[in-house]
Motif scaffolding. Structure first.
Motif, PDB file in Angstrom:
ATOM      1  N   THR A  88       0.832  -1.205   0.000  1.00  0.00           N
ATOM      2  CA  THR A  88       0.000   0.000   0.000  1.00  0.00           C
ATOM      3  C   THR A  88       0.866   1.255   0.000  1.00  0.00           C
ATOM      4  OG1 THR A  88      -0.027   0.174   2.400  1.00  0.00           O
ATOM      5  CG2 THR A  88      -1.736  -1.214   1.393  1.00  0.00           C
ATOM      6  N   ALA A  89       0.203   2.392  -0.236  1.00  0.00           N
ATOM      7  CA  ALA A  89       0.914   3.670  -0.216  1.00  0.00           C
ATOM      8  C   ALA A  89       1.498   3.932   1.166  1.00  0.00           C
ATOM      9  CB  ALA A  89      -0.046   4.795  -0.613  1.00  0.00           C
ATOM     10  N   HIS A  90       0.726   3.661   2.212  1.00  0.00           N
ATOM     11  CA  HIS A  90       1.215   3.896   3.581  1.00  0.00           C
ATOM     12  C   HIS A  90       2.420   3.018   3.886  1.00  0.00           C
ATOM     13  CE1 HIS A  90       1.110   4.884   7.837  1.00  0.00           C
ATOM     14  NE2 HIS A  90       1.240   3.585   8.091  1.00  0.00           N
ATOM     15  N   GLU A  91       2.360   1.766   3.442  1.00  0.00           N
ATOM     16  CA  GLU A  91       3.475   0.844   3.692  1.00  0.00           C
ATOM     17  C   GLU A  91       4.736   1.344   2.995  1.00  0.00           C
ATOM     18  OE1 GLU A  91       2.203  -3.303   3.652  1.00  0.00           O
ATOM     19  OE2 GLU A  91       4.113  -3.801   2.700  1.00  0.00           O
ATOM     20  N   ALA A  92       4.582   1.870   1.780  1.00  0.00           N
ATOM     21  CA  ALA A  92       5.745   2.411   1.052  1.00  0.00           C
ATOM     22  C   ALA A  92       6.321   3.612   1.789  1.00  0.00           C
ATOM     23  CB  ALA A  92       5.327   2.806  -0.362  1.00  0.00           C
ATOM     24  N   ASN A  93       5.456   4.498   2.214  1.00  0.00           N
ATOM     25  CA  ASN A  93       5.931   5.697   2.932  1.00  0.00           C
ATOM     26  C   ASN A  93       6.659   5.325   4.227  1.00  0.00           C
ATOM     27  OD1 ASN A  93       4.768   7.236   0.957  1.00  0.00           O
ATOM     28  ND2 ASN A  93       2.935   7.753   2.132  1.00  0.00           N
ATOM     29  N   GLU A  94       6.098   4.363   4.937  1.00  0.00           N
ATOM     30  CA  GLU A  94       6.705   3.967   6.212  1.00  0.00           C
ATOM     31  C   GLU A  94       8.032   3.234   5.989  1.00  0.00           C
ATOM     32  OE1 GLU A  94       5.762   5.232   8.844  1.00  0.00           O
ATOM     33  OE2 GLU A  94       7.022   4.122  10.239  1.00  0.00           O
ATOM     34  N   LEU A  95       8.104   2.438   4.938  1.00  0.00           N
ATOM     35  CA  LEU A  95       9.370   1.773   4.583  1.00  0.00           C
ATOM     36  C   LEU A  95      10.474   2.806   4.358  1.00  0.00           C
ATOM     37  CD1 LEU A  95       8.510  -1.095   2.052  1.00  0.00           C
ATOM     38  CD2 LEU A  95      10.169  -1.246   3.920  1.00  0.00           C
ATOM     39  N   ILE A  96      10.134   3.835   3.600  1.00  0.00           N
ATOM     40  CA  ILE A  96      11.123   4.873   3.280  1.00  0.00           C
ATOM     41  C   ILE A  96      11.502   5.659   4.534  1.00  0.00           C
ATOM     42  CG2 ILE A  96      11.495   6.993   1.944  1.00  0.00           C
ATOM     43  CD1 ILE A  96       9.680   5.714  -0.227  1.00  0.00           C
ATOM     44  N   ALA A  97      10.514   5.955   5.361  1.00  0.00           N
ATOM     45  CA  ALA A  97      10.807   6.666   6.613  1.00  0.00           C
ATOM     46  C   ALA A  97      11.722   5.832   7.502  1.00  0.00           C
ATOM     47  CB  ALA A  97       9.504   6.984   7.336  1.00  0.00           C
ATOM     48  N   LEU A 121       4.035  11.017  -0.282  1.00  0.00           N
ATOM     49  CA  LEU A 121       5.252  10.753   0.492  1.00  0.00           C
ATOM     50  C   LEU A 121       5.709  11.974   1.271  1.00  0.00           C
ATOM     51  CD1 LEU A 121       7.570   8.847   1.207  1.00  0.00           C
ATOM     52  CD2 LEU A 121       8.730   9.548  -0.897  1.00  0.00           C
ATOM     53  N   ASN A 122       5.674  13.137   0.648  1.00  0.00           N
ATOM     54  CA  ASN A 122       6.117  14.343   1.363  1.00  0.00           C
ATOM     55  C   ASN A 122       5.295  14.581   2.622  1.00  0.00           C
ATOM     56  OD1 ASN A 122       7.947  14.664  -0.649  1.00  0.00           O
ATOM     57  ND2 ASN A 122       7.283  16.696  -1.300  1.00  0.00           N
ATOM     58  N   HIS A 123       3.986  14.366   2.516  1.00  0.00           N
ATOM     59  CA  HIS A 123       3.117  14.566   3.680  1.00  0.00           C
ATOM     60  C   HIS A 123       3.549  13.644   4.822  1.00  0.00           C
ATOM     61  CE1 HIS A 123      -0.304  16.686   1.466  1.00  0.00           C
ATOM     62  NE2 HIS A 123       0.655  16.482   0.589  1.00  0.00           N
ATOM     63  N   HIS A 124       4.010  12.455   4.463  1.00  0.00           N
ATOM     64  CA  HIS A 124       4.403  11.469   5.474  1.00  0.00           C
ATOM     65  C   HIS A 124       5.754  11.813   6.095  1.00  0.00           C
ATOM     66  CE1 HIS A 124       3.859   7.402   7.186  1.00  0.00           C
ATOM     67  NE2 HIS A 124       5.193   7.355   7.180  1.00  0.00           N
ATOM     68  N   LEU A 125       6.670  12.343   5.274  1.00  0.00           N
ATOM     69  CA  LEU A 125       8.039  12.562   5.755  1.00  0.00           C
ATOM     70  C   LEU A 125       8.251  13.926   6.404  1.00  0.00           C
ATOM     71  CD1 LEU A 125      10.118  11.087   2.761  1.00  0.00           C
ATOM     72  CD2 LEU A 125       9.524   9.953   4.912  1.00  0.00           C
ATOM     73  N   GLU A 126       7.569  14.928   5.913  1.00  0.00           N
ATOM     74  CA  GLU A 126       7.892  16.303   6.310  1.00  0.00           C
ATOM     75  C   GLU A 126       7.779  16.579   7.816  1.00  0.00           C
ATOM     76  OE1 GLU A 126       7.124  18.748   2.156  1.00  0.00           O
ATOM     77  OE2 GLU A 126       5.472  18.536   3.582  1.00  0.00           O
ATOM     78  N   VAL A 232      22.610   7.858   0.853  1.00  0.00           N
ATOM     79  CA  VAL A 232      21.515   6.874   0.736  1.00  0.00           C
ATOM     80  C   VAL A 232      20.618   7.277  -0.433  1.00  0.00           C
ATOM     81  CG1 VAL A 232      19.546   5.779   1.878  1.00  0.00           C
ATOM     82  CG2 VAL A 232      21.538   6.469   3.227  1.00  0.00           C
ATOM     83  N   HIS A 233      20.315   6.317  -1.274  1.00  0.00           N
ATOM     84  CA  HIS A 233      19.393   6.582  -2.382  1.00  0.00           C
ATOM     85  C   HIS A 233      18.229   5.602  -2.284  1.00  0.00           C
ATOM     86  CE1 HIS A 233      18.427   5.965  -6.943  1.00  0.00           C
ATOM     87  NE2 HIS A 233      17.555   6.784  -6.363  1.00  0.00           N
ATOM     88  N   VAL A 234      17.024   6.129  -2.310  1.00  0.00           N
ATOM     89  CA  VAL A 234      15.816   5.303  -2.354  1.00  0.00           C
ATOM     90  C   VAL A 234      15.044   5.641  -3.619  1.00  0.00           C
ATOM     91  CG1 VAL A 234      13.648   4.705  -1.216  1.00  0.00           C
ATOM     92  CG2 VAL A 234      15.655   5.256   0.161  1.00  0.00           C
ATOM     93  N   ALA A 235      14.719   4.625  -4.389  1.00  0.00           N
ATOM     94  CA  ALA A 235      13.865   4.818  -5.573  1.00  0.00           C
ATOM     95  C   ALA A 235      12.503   4.208  -5.282  1.00  0.00           C
ATOM     96  CB  ALA A 235      14.491   4.154  -6.798  1.00  0.00           C
ATOM     97  N   LEU A 236      11.468   5.005  -5.479  1.00  0.00           N
ATOM     98  CA  LEU A 236      10.090   4.517  -5.314  1.00  0.00           C
ATOM     99  C   LEU A 236       9.517   4.281  -6.706  1.00  0.00           C
ATOM    100  CD1 LEU A 236       7.588   3.892  -3.593  1.00  0.00           C
ATOM    101  CD2 LEU A 236       7.066   6.349  -3.619  1.00  0.00           C
ATOM    102  N   VAL A 237       9.171   3.032  -7.005  1.00  0.00           N
ATOM    103  CA  VAL A 237       8.827   2.656  -8.375  1.00  0.00           C
ATOM    104  C   VAL A 237       7.542   1.832  -8.395  1.00  0.00           C
ATOM    105  CG1 VAL A 237       9.674   1.532 -10.482  1.00  0.00           C
ATOM    106  CG2 VAL A 237      11.315   2.511  -8.865  1.00  0.00           C
ATOM    107  N   GLY A 238       6.598   2.199  -9.232  1.00  0.00           N
ATOM    108  CA  GLY A 238       5.389   1.400  -9.392  1.00  0.00           C
ATOM    109  C   GLY A 238       5.709   0.083 -10.086  1.00  0.00           C
ATOM    110  N   LEU A 239       5.002  -0.989  -9.707  1.00  0.00           N
ATOM    111  CA  LEU A 239       5.238  -2.285 -10.355  1.00  0.00           C
ATOM    112  C   LEU A 239       4.972  -2.225 -11.857  1.00  0.00           C
ATOM    113  CD1 LEU A 239       3.631  -4.744  -7.754  1.00  0.00           C
ATOM    114  CD2 LEU A 239       6.029  -4.739  -8.473  1.00  0.00           C
ATOM    115  N   ASP A 240       4.158  -1.250 -12.256  1.00  0.00           N
ATOM    116  CA  ASP A 240       3.828  -1.116 -13.680  1.00  0.00           C
ATOM    117  C   ASP A 240       4.995  -0.599 -14.512  1.00  0.00           C
ATOM    118  OD1 ASP A 240       3.142   1.092 -11.914  1.00  0.00           O
ATOM    119  OD2 ASP A 240       2.583   2.198 -13.713  1.00  0.00           O
ATOM    120  N   LYS A 241       6.087  -0.183 -13.872  1.00  0.00           N
ATOM    121  CA  LYS A 241       7.253   0.316 -14.629  1.00  0.00           C
ATOM    122  C   LYS A 241       8.192  -0.817 -15.027  1.00  0.00           C
ATOM    123  CE  LYS A 241       5.865   4.505 -14.174  1.00  0.00           C
ATOM    124  NZ  LYS A 241       6.482   5.453 -13.262  1.00  0.00           N
ATOM    125  N   LEU A 242       7.894  -2.040 -14.605  1.00  0.00           N
ATOM    126  CA  LEU A 242       8.769  -3.167 -14.942  1.00  0.00           C
ATOM    127  C   LEU A 242       8.640  -3.547 -16.410  1.00  0.00           C
ATOM    128  CD1 LEU A 242       8.098  -5.263 -11.742  1.00  0.00           C
ATOM    129  CD2 LEU A 242      10.401  -4.674 -12.557  1.00  0.00           C
TER     130      LEU A 242
END
Length: 718
Positions: A88-97, A121-126, A232-242
């Motif tokens: 989910t979107a929340h899970e992705a944001n929390e992973l990155i945090a 993501l910005n709302h989650h991290l800021e 540290v580099h984190v790339a957030l990528v949709g599965l549809d970009k594969l």
């Protein structure tokens, strides 16, 4: 982002956008420039072939999404990358945090990523980290605390004066509204952020499974700094970009910039395979720590949906917004939530919920311009209508659309109401062919163009008197489909058409069981009513009895030909005939020009100048472009082409009554473009367009006369 609680509030927001002169001028200028830039970018290439290849690559990626993910993960991990899958979107944001916390990161820089916009993501991290967008447009809207108005150009809605004021606040110095100077200010302010950042967050345009490689396309080069400078580099990528291979990725990149901005190639294409070298303090063995977070957020479920899986083909080029006449009027904040344009109307429902999508999805004028330019061949208008129907099925159908559906699928009731309205309109026509003062309940905000009165006698009542004699040796047996507007409002257009067909061996029939084509109820989200109406028409006109099913209404033609197989093709008995029915549907100009092959000798040249408005459902729905031009010239008119001949007139069937403010502005632009040609006549091939254009010219007091092309041909015929 969409905050309207209901359609009334949404309309108020649309009105505010329409009142923003700078926004409309900026959107207008961009729409015109984009059109020519895109044509130039595809020059020398077979556009359809390129798009077909993108469809092939993306469909293969969708069908093998999880297998490609596992392959990518194996390759990337072997290259020292940590690969994660967020449901989910929340899970992705929390992973990155958590990655940021674990690595004691305080300062984060980002390059532009629509996937990060999708997860907010910005709302989650800021609240916890200092996050700075480094794409110029994204930085501007971050400072303004607002969302993007375009997927590629997020700050296109702002003037240089607004940006200068914003930068003055940020720098505590006066800033001149000079674009080059403002760019330098941004570069100076952001440079320090790059060097101080602990973490860089990027997206990716493609993810190549075979090598575990990310491909990133930018014009500013900031993504290279984001992905290389921080430790540290984190790339957030949709599965549809594969996708499977580099060749597949290049197939996508050949189309993406051409469709997005009219560029043959962008300034920077960055390929990242594995964690690269980094000399920042705190790195082990001079290697940065790299994470790739793949986002599902419903994508795996969408990939299993036979109809909606095609939305995962989207390459985020934003072209569907670039050509949308509604977006051109109101901008992206009113034509999307996070994702903008036609694709945004669909993705909002899946990624951000029904509540955010329910108003947006109604704001489609169904001109099909988005489908025509989509880099991935997505049938956007059909999916928008499907979402509209789904939302109404989930929330309940509005009373107005339910009533319209009940009336239209009952032909006798519908026609009785029209005949009753004809009698009732007498006091409000003032002896003219227009309704002069309709009560507000029927014509709220509709006074921007004169509305036509219902005809004294419908075409079906005239048929026995105007039916042409059967030829001794018929060449073609043709069923005439009138549609309800020409049957009850403009029967003279059909009479003109009969005159043009005369002496060409056409055995013409008008099956009385036919009714409205059903497009208006489909536009209202009443799919079941649209199915019922389609069944009536396919039953009334047996395709086995005719060589062609001819209609003088482009919208009817496109709906009968393209939508009927989807609506009733699965019916056990009638369904067999639907494809035969659709295959025989033909537009008036195609039939007269290409099948009957009329000649110049059949007409008296008048020498009058005429321009043409190409109805959306003629040029894009039916693919008919040249036949009307050739007919105009054959019939002795001097043809002058309008710059925006194929741009919508703003009618859109029920759209004009639901969103009259937008419809009015689109119409004004169209009439300005027509008058600029200096033509005496404006011809078109759809009664809906005639209604809109003629009513607009009448209200404007213009000298330009609006006619259906059949009327112009009939007048010129010897």
């Amino acid at each position: 982002m969409q905050k309207a609680n209901n359609l009334k509030e949404y309309k108020r927001e649309l009105g505010e956008a329409l009142d923003n002169d700078f926004l409309r001028k900026a959107m207008d200028k961009f729409a015109v420039a984009y059109r020519s830039a895109r044509i130039n970018a595809f020059k020398g290439h077979e556009e359809e072939v390129l798009i077909h290849e993108v469809v092939r690559v993306k469909d293969a990626g969708i069908d093998n999404m999880m297998a490609l993910y596992e392959e990518f993960k194996t390759r990337a991990q072997a290259a020292g990358v940590h690969v994660h899958l967020a449901r989910t979107a929340h899970e992705a944001n929390e992973l990155i945090a958590n990655i940021a916390r674990k690595n004691a990161c305080k300062k984060i820089i980002k390059s532009k990523s629509m996937t990060a916009e999708e997860t907010l993501l910005n709302h989650h991290l800021e609240p916890e980290f200092e996050v700075t967008e480094t794409d110029l447009g994204e930085w501007i809207i971050q400072l303004r605390h607002e969302g993007p108005t375009h997927m590629v150009m997020p700050a296109i809605h702002l003037s240089r004066h607004q940006v200068a004021d914003l930068f003055a606040d940020v720098t505590a110095r006066e800033q001149k509204p000079d674009i080059q100077r403002l760019v330098k200010v941004a570069r100076r302010e952001l440079r320090a952020k790059f060097t101080q950042a602990d973490m860089g967050i990027s997206g990716a345009n493609v993810a190549i499974a075979k090598t575990g490689t990310l491909g990133i396309v930018t014009n500013e080069g900031n993504a290279r700094l984001v992905t290389t400078l921080p430790r540290v580099h984190v790339a957030l990528v949709g599965l549809d970009k594969l996708c499977a291979s580099l060749q597949d990725a290049l197939t996508i990149l050949r189309v993406l910039p051409r469709n997005a901005t009219g560029q043959a190639i962008t300034s920077y294409v960055t390929w990242i395979t594995g964690a690269n070298q980094c000399l920042a303090r705190g790195t082990e063995k001079n290697k940065k720590e790299m994470h790739i977070v793949f986002l599902d957020n419903g994508r795996t479920q969408l990939a299993r949906d036979p109809l909606f899986k095609q939305v995962l083909r989207c390459v985020r080029c934003g072209a569907c917004a670039n050509v949308c006449p509604v977006y051109r009027m109101v901008g992206g904040h009113q034509m999307g939530h996070v994702y903008i344009g036609a694709i945004g109307l669909i993705l909002t429902y899946f990624f951000h919920g029904r509540d955010k999508a329910k108003n947006l999805v109604q704001n489609c004028i169904n001109c099909e311009a988005c489908k025509h330019v989509c880099a991935a061949g997505i049938d956007l208008p059909r999916l928008i209508k499907e979402i509209h129907t789904r939302i109404q099925d989930e929330e309940g159908h509005p009373l107005t659309s339910v009533l319209l559906g009940k009336v239209l699928k009952n032909r006798k009731l519908f026609h009785t109401l029209l005949r009753t309205a004809k009698a009732a309109q007498r006091p409000i026509t003032g002896g003219t062919r227009y309704l002069s003062h309709l009560p507000q309940i029927f014509a709220r905000d509709q006074d921007f163009r004169a509305l036509p009165a219902i005809a004294k006698k419908p075409f079906r009542d005239m048929w026995k008197d105007v039916r042409p004699p059967k030829p001794a040796h018929p060449k073609f047996k043709v069923a005439l489909f009138s549609g309800c507007v020409q049957d009850f409002v403009y029967p003279e257009q059909l009479e003109a058409g009969i005159k043009v067909l005369a002496h060409h061996g056409v055995d013409l029939d008008f099956p009385m069981g036919q009714t409205c084509c059903g497009l208006p109820v489909q536009m209202m989200g009443e799919k079941q009513a649209a199915r019922d109406v389609a069944l009536q028409n396919v039953t009334a006109i047996d395709p086995a009895d005719y060589d062609y099913i001819l209609t003088l209404c482009a919208s009817c033609a496109s709906h009968l030909k393209n939508n009927y197989p989807f609506l009733v093709g699965d019916e056990p008995i009638v369904g067999v005939k639907v494809q035969q029915f659709s295959d025989k549907v033909m537009s008036f100009s195609s039939f007269v020009n290409d099948i009957l092959q009329v000649t110049r000798e059949e007409f008296n040249p008048s020498g009058r100048t005429a321009t043409f408005h190409s109805p959306c459902h003629l040029c894009r729905g039916m693919g008919v472009v040249h036949a009307p031009h050739e007919l105009i010239e054959k019939s002795g008119y001097r043809f002058v082409r309008a710059d925006e001949e194929q741009v919508c007139c703003g009618f859109g069937g029920t759209y004009t009554s639901k969103f009259p403010q937008v419809s009015q502005q689109i119409l004004n632009n169209k009439l300005d473009d027509v008058e600029k040609t200096g033509a005496e006549l404006l011809l078109t091939e759809c009664p809906g367009c005639v209604l809109q254009l003629r009513g607009g010219m009448e209200t404007r007091g213009s000298r330009v006369q609006v006619l259906h092309i059949a009327e112009a041909l009939a007048r010129a015929k010897k």
